[in-house]
Design a protein around this motif. Structure first.
Motif, PDB file in Angstrom:
ATOM      1  N   THR A 189      10.124 -60.832   2.784  1.00 30.87           N
ATOM      2  CA  THR A 189      10.719 -60.294   1.558  1.00 30.87           C
ATOM      3  C   THR A 189      11.062 -61.426   0.594  1.00 30.87           C
ATOM      4  O   THR A 189      11.147 -62.600   0.986  1.00 30.87           O
ATOM      5  CB  THR A 189      12.002 -59.499   1.856  1.00 30.87           C
ATOM      6  OG1 THR A 189      13.055 -60.419   2.199  1.00 30.87           O
ATOM      7  CG2 THR A 189      11.785 -58.509   2.974  1.00 30.87           C
ATOM      8  N   ASP A 190      11.322 -61.022  -0.644  1.00 31.09           N
ATOM      9  CA  ASP A 190      11.828 -61.987  -1.614  1.00 31.09           C
ATOM     10  C   ASP A 190      13.337 -62.116  -1.434  1.00 31.09           C
ATOM     11  O   ASP A 190      13.931 -61.521  -0.511  1.00 31.09           O
ATOM     12  CB  ASP A 190      11.447 -61.567  -3.043  1.00 31.09           C
ATOM     13  CG  ASP A 190      12.013 -60.195  -3.429  1.00 31.09           C
ATOM     14  OD1 ASP A 190      12.987 -59.742  -2.782  1.00 31.09           O
ATOM     15  OD2 ASP A 190      11.480 -59.596  -4.368  1.00 31.09           O
ATOM     16  N   GLU A 191      13.991 -62.824  -2.315  1.00 31.95           N
ATOM     17  CA  GLU A 191      15.426 -63.092  -2.170  1.00 31.95           C
ATOM     18  C   GLU A 191      16.282 -61.848  -2.394  1.00 31.95           C
ATOM     19  O   GLU A 191      17.476 -61.837  -2.061  1.00 31.95           O
ATOM     20  CB  GLU A 191      15.848 -64.175  -3.164  1.00 31.95           C
ATOM     21  CG  GLU A 191      15.591 -63.823  -4.609  1.00 31.95           C
ATOM     22  CD  GLU A 191      15.898 -64.971  -5.556  1.00 31.95           C
ATOM     23  OE1 GLU A 191      15.919 -64.732  -6.765  1.00 31.95           O
ATOM     24  OE2 GLU A 191      16.114 -66.089  -5.065  1.00 31.95           O
ATOM     25  N   ASP A 192      15.662 -60.779  -2.903  1.00 27.46           N
ATOM     26  CA  ASP A 192      16.400 -59.523  -3.116  1.00 27.46           C
ATOM     27  C   ASP A 192      16.135 -58.490  -2.020  1.00 27.46           C
ATOM     28  O   ASP A 192      16.613 -57.355  -2.104  1.00 27.46           O
ATOM     29  CB  ASP A 192      16.014 -58.923  -4.471  1.00 27.46           C
ATOM     30  CG  ASP A 192      16.452 -59.800  -5.632  1.00 27.46           C
ATOM     31  OD1 ASP A 192      17.573 -60.341  -5.562  1.00 27.46           O
ATOM     32  OD2 ASP A 192      15.670 -59.953  -6.579  1.00 27.46           O
ATOM     33  N   GLY A 193      15.368 -58.878  -0.987  1.00 25.82           N
ATOM     34  CA  GLY A 193      15.095 -57.966   0.116  1.00 25.82           C
ATOM     35  C   GLY A 193      13.906 -57.053  -0.104  1.00 25.82           C
ATOM     36  O   GLY A 193      13.664 -56.132   0.690  1.00 25.82           O
ATOM     37  N   ASN A 194      13.128 -57.278  -1.149  1.00 27.07           N
ATOM     38  CA  ASN A 194      11.947 -56.456  -1.426  1.00 27.07           C
ATOM     39  C   ASN A 194      10.738 -57.006  -0.682  1.00 27.07           C
ATOM     40  O   ASN A 194      10.459 -58.212  -0.725  1.00 27.07           O
ATOM     41  CB  ASN A 194      11.656 -56.433  -2.930  1.00 27.07           C
ATOM     42  CG  ASN A 194      12.783 -55.800  -3.723  1.00 27.07           C
ATOM     43  OD1 ASN A 194      13.161 -54.659  -3.476  1.00 27.07           O
ATOM     44  ND2 ASN A 194      13.353 -56.554  -4.658  1.00 27.07           N
ATOM     45  N   ARG A 195      10.042 -56.124  -0.028  1.00 23.17           N
ATOM     46  CA  ARG A 195       8.883 -56.526   0.764  1.00 23.17           C
ATOM     47  C   ARG A 195       7.769 -57.081  -0.125  1.00 23.17           C
ATOM     48  O   ARG A 195       7.469 -56.516  -1.184  1.00 23.17           O
ATOM     49  CB  ARG A 195       8.348 -55.328   1.554  1.00 23.17           C
ATOM     50  CG  ARG A 195       7.133 -55.646   2.410  1.00 23.17           C
ATOM     51  CD  ARG A 195       6.732 -54.466   3.251  1.00 23.17           C
ATOM     52  NE  ARG A 195       5.640 -54.789   4.160  1.00 23.17           N
ATOM     53  CZ  ARG A 195       5.456 -54.215   5.327  1.00 23.17           C
ATOM     54  NH1 ARG A 195       6.293 -53.272   5.729  1.00 23.17           N
ATOM     55  NH2 ARG A 195       4.445 -54.556   6.102  1.00 23.17           N
ATOM     56  N   LEU A 196       7.170 -58.182   0.335  1.00 21.54           N
ATOM     57  CA  LEU A 196       6.018 -58.756  -0.349  1.00 21.54           C
ATOM     58  C   LEU A 196       4.766 -58.243   0.348  1.00 21.54           C
ATOM     59  O   LEU A 196       4.521 -58.557   1.518  1.00 21.54           O
ATOM     60  CB  LEU A 196       6.070 -60.281  -0.314  1.00 21.54           C
ATOM     61  CG  LEU A 196       7.279 -60.928  -1.000  1.00 21.54           C
ATOM     62  CD1 LEU A 196       7.273 -62.432  -0.796  1.00 21.54           C
ATOM     63  CD2 LEU A 196       7.294 -60.592  -2.483  1.00 21.54           C
ATOM     64  N   GLU A 197       3.980 -57.455  -0.337  1.00 21.59           N
ATOM     65  CA  GLU A 197       2.803 -56.833   0.269  1.00 21.59           C
ATOM     66  C   GLU A 197       1.662 -57.821   0.473  1.00 21.59           C
ATOM     67  O   GLU A 197       0.909 -57.736   1.429  1.00 21.59           O
ATOM     68  CB  GLU A 197       2.329 -55.662  -0.599  1.00 21.59           C
ATOM     69  CG  GLU A 197       3.324 -54.513  -0.678  1.00 21.59           C
ATOM     70  CD  GLU A 197       3.570 -53.844   0.673  1.00 21.59           C
ATOM     71  OE1 GLU A 197       2.732 -54.007   1.591  1.00 21.59           O
ATOM     72  OE2 GLU A 197       4.603 -53.162   0.819  1.00 21.59           O
ATOM     73  N   ASP A 198       1.510 -58.765  -0.431  1.00 18.21           N
ATOM     74  CA  ASP A 198       0.412 -59.726  -0.345  1.00 18.21           C
ATOM     75  C   ASP A 198       0.986 -61.123  -0.187  1.00 18.21           C
ATOM     76  O   ASP A 198       1.537 -61.700  -1.125  1.00 18.21           O
ATOM     77  CB  ASP A 198      -0.463 -59.653  -1.599  1.00 18.21           C
ATOM     78  CG  ASP A 198      -1.719 -60.524  -1.475  1.00 18.21           C
ATOM     79  OD1 ASP A 198      -1.915 -61.124  -0.396  1.00 18.21           O
ATOM     80  OD2 ASP A 198      -2.479 -60.604  -2.454  1.00 18.21           O
ATOM     81  N   VAL A 199       0.872 -61.681   1.041  1.00 17.01           N
ATOM     82  CA  VAL A 199       1.430 -63.013   1.301  1.00 17.01           C
ATOM     83  C   VAL A 199       0.339 -64.062   1.486  1.00 17.01           C
ATOM     84  O   VAL A 199       0.627 -65.207   1.825  1.00 17.01           O
ATOM     85  CB  VAL A 199       2.333 -62.994   2.558  1.00 17.01           C
ATOM     86  CG1 VAL A 199       3.532 -62.092   2.331  1.00 17.01           C
ATOM     87  CG2 VAL A 199       1.546 -62.547   3.795  1.00 17.01           C
ATOM     88  N   HIS A 200      -0.905 -63.671   1.262  1.00 15.78           N
ATOM     89  CA  HIS A 200      -2.000 -64.627   1.419  1.00 15.78           C
ATOM     90  C   HIS A 200      -1.853 -65.749   0.406  1.00 15.78           C
ATOM     91  O   HIS A 200      -1.688 -65.519  -0.792  1.00 15.78           O
ATOM     92  CB  HIS A 200      -3.350 -63.926   1.234  1.00 15.78           C
ATOM     93  CG  HIS A 200      -3.627 -62.892   2.276  1.00 15.78           C
ATOM     94  ND1 HIS A 200      -3.836 -63.205   3.593  1.00 15.78           N
ATOM     95  CD2 HIS A 200      -3.697 -61.535   2.200  1.00 15.78           C
ATOM     96  CE1 HIS A 200      -4.045 -62.104   4.288  1.00 15.78           C
ATOM     97  NE2 HIS A 200      -3.958 -61.076   3.458  1.00 15.78           N
ATOM     98  N   GLY A 201      -1.886 -66.969   0.901  1.00 15.82           N
ATOM     99  CA  GLY A 201      -1.764 -68.131   0.035  1.00 15.82           C
ATOM    100  C   GLY A 201      -0.336 -68.565  -0.198  1.00 15.82           C
ATOM    101  O   GLY A 201      -0.091 -69.619  -0.793  1.00 15.82           O
ATOM    102  N   LEU A 202       0.643 -67.763   0.261  1.00 14.70           N
ATOM    103  CA  LEU A 202       2.047 -68.121   0.076  1.00 14.70           C
ATOM    104  C   LEU A 202       2.542 -68.958   1.250  1.00 14.70           C
ATOM    105  O   LEU A 202       2.110 -68.785   2.387  1.00 14.70           O
ATOM    106  CB  LEU A 202       2.914 -66.862  -0.027  1.00 14.70           C
ATOM    107  CG  LEU A 202       2.752 -65.979  -1.268  1.00 14.70           C
ATOM    108  CD1 LEU A 202       3.676 -64.775  -1.148  1.00 14.70           C
ATOM    109  CD2 LEU A 202       3.067 -66.752  -2.538  1.00 14.70           C
TER     110      LEU A 202
END
Length: 305
Positions: A189-202
């Motif tokens: 998730t980001d710092e607000d608790g929202n799920r990141l759907e695409d983490v490729h490259g992160l």
């Protein structure tokens, strides 16, 4: 001196005889597989394999081929073992065929969470499950897992820190201890608790990581990541032999980690994450064979990654 064509014709004749003997050997292996299945005998018998190789070398007239004949019989026995596993090791595959595919949010009425690792866990739990789901905070892993075992909780959400994700830690101890608990989802998730759907490259080291645990083999449909716990012998070739399974079925391993399971039995627990779906026949075929070749295999989870 024999010509090239003459040598090739002789090789063809020998190959024909080899095929006949191979077929006869495999027909005999059928009876071995039936016996092992009826008497619950493991496919792998290292003492027997060493004996077969030793006999083969002793039968050589020219000992300069000793290394080659050892390789030949080791490969031949691998083929034999794989054939036996297809006939014997059906437990995990049959159980997976009975798996139920679910929507986590629609089947969650009461969930647990712990703030022990990440203070963002409560907010993430609220966002993930929504307002209609009752949420209860726990202060220990054993208490929260007990809630899953006695079914007072449908799911639990736990934070996974970078150190835990990078090494075998308390999370994996829990999954070995509670063998009817499975990973249903894993995400960042980001710092607000929202799920990141695409983490490729992160660089996910900079993000919050969470898992959803639940009881029984009920998984998200269309999952594309699978986690396993496998125990292997503490021997130089054991890990390579394990990885070869995945390579033979063209399955990509994303992560592999291990720790010593018990010094008294000298084996290791290996934790593997790989690409695949439990609805894929190729994955089920690989798991069927692997189950018959290791002391312990446990499906840990399946989810979309």
């Amino acid at each position: 001196m024999r010509s090239l064509e003459e040598s090739r014709r002789r090789i063809d004749e020998i190959d024909k005889e080899l095929v006949r003997l191979f077929e006869e050997r495999m027909n005999t292996v059928v009876y071995v597989a039936k016996y092992k299945k009826e008497h619950n005998v493991n496919v792998l018998n290292k003492n027997r394999e060493a004996e077969v190789v030793e006999k083969a070398i002793n039968n050589l007239s020219d000992k300069k081929y000793a290394e080659e004949v050892a390789d030949f019989f080791n490969h031949l026995m691998d083929i034999s073992k794989n054939f036996q596993r297809k006939a014997i090791a059906k437990k995990i595959v049959n159980n997976l065929k009975e798996s139920i595919f679910i929507d986590i949010r629609q089947t969650a009425s009461k969930v647990g969470y712990s703030m022990m690792i990440n203070p963002l866990t409560k907010k993430t739990c609220d966002i993930y499950f929504g307002e209609k789901t009752e949420k209860i905070e726990f202060s220990s892993y054993d208490d929260i897992m007990s809630g899953l075992i006695d079914e007072s909780l449908d799911y639990v959400l736990l934070a996974v820190d970078n150190a835990m994700e990078g090494h075998i830690a308390e999370l994996y101890n829990l999954l070995e201890k509670y063998d009817d608990i499975y990973i249903k989802d894993k995400f960042v998730t980001d710092e607000d608790g929202n799920r990141l759907e695409d983490v490729h490259g992160l660089n996910t080291e900079n993000y919050n990581k969470f898992i959803i645990l639940g009881k029984y083999k009920r998984f998200i449909k269309d999952s594309n990541k699978v986690d396993l716990i496998v125990r292997i012998d503490n021997e130089p070739k054991s890990l390579g032999h394990l990885v070869k399974y995945f390579s033979n079925y063209n399955i990509n391993i994303n992560k592999i980690d291990s720790r010593e399971a018990d010094s008294s039995v000298k084996d290791f627990s290996v934790f593997i994450n790989f690409d695949g779906s439990l609805e894929d026949k190729n994955i089920l075929k690989m798991l069927s064979g692997l189950e018959g070749d290791v002391p312990y295999l446990r499906l840990v989870g399946a989810y979309r990654g």
